[in-house]
Design an enzyme around this catalytic site. Sequence first.
Site, PDB file in Angstrom:
ATOM      1  NE  ARG A   5      -4.025  -1.717   0.259  1.00  0.00           N
ATOM      2  CZ  ARG A   5      -4.043  -2.921  -0.756  1.00  0.00           C
ATOM      3  NH1 ARG A   5      -3.401  -2.807  -1.645  1.00  0.00           N
ATOM      4  NH2 ARG A   5      -5.152  -3.586  -0.605  1.00  0.00           N
TER       5      ARG A   5
ATOM      6  CD  GLU B 159      -2.084   4.396  -6.560  1.00  0.00           C
ATOM      7  OE1 GLU B 159      -3.077   3.733  -6.631  1.00  0.00           O
ATOM      8  OE2 GLU B 159      -0.881   3.814  -6.011  1.00  0.00           O
TER       9      GLU B 159
ATOM     10  CG  HIS C 249      -2.313  -0.033  -8.969  1.00  0.00           C
ATOM     11  ND1 HIS C 249      -2.453  -0.739  -7.605  1.00  0.00           N
ATOM     12  CD2 HIS C 249      -2.095   0.896  -8.363  1.00  0.00           C
ATOM     13  CE1 HIS C 249      -2.644  -0.048  -6.669  1.00  0.00           C
ATOM     14  NE2 HIS C 249      -2.575   1.179  -7.165  1.00  0.00           N
TER      15      HIS C 249
END
Length: 118
Positions: free
Chosen positions: A32, A61, A80
């Site tokens: 994270r 993000e 990601h």
Amino acid sequence: MLLPGTTDTENFFNKEHLDLFKNLFLFVNIGRGSTVNEQDLLNKLNDGSIQHAALDVTKQEPIPKDSKLWHQDNLLLTQHSTWAGESESLFHVFMKNLPDFLTDKPLTYNVVDYERGY
């Protein structure tokens, strides 16, 4: 590094913890974005005590256009995409939960525990 995003792990990788890595070649975060103090990491990348970093996740993000992260030569941003190699297992999780989801039943496979935060 792979930590869940909880109040206990927020900014876990700060100057104090990053100082524990002596001459680290590569720092990787695929957990994270909230777990890394990005400014402290940038300072370590700039002083050479951490030679390289790869971040699949960031605090904000999408990353703002004016972020210093974009201008760090020894930092790889994958945003990601590290999950791509795990597509078979992700598909398996999806297919195990799909019947319950379609019938409005609680999901039972690989479910997030909201009390624990992951």
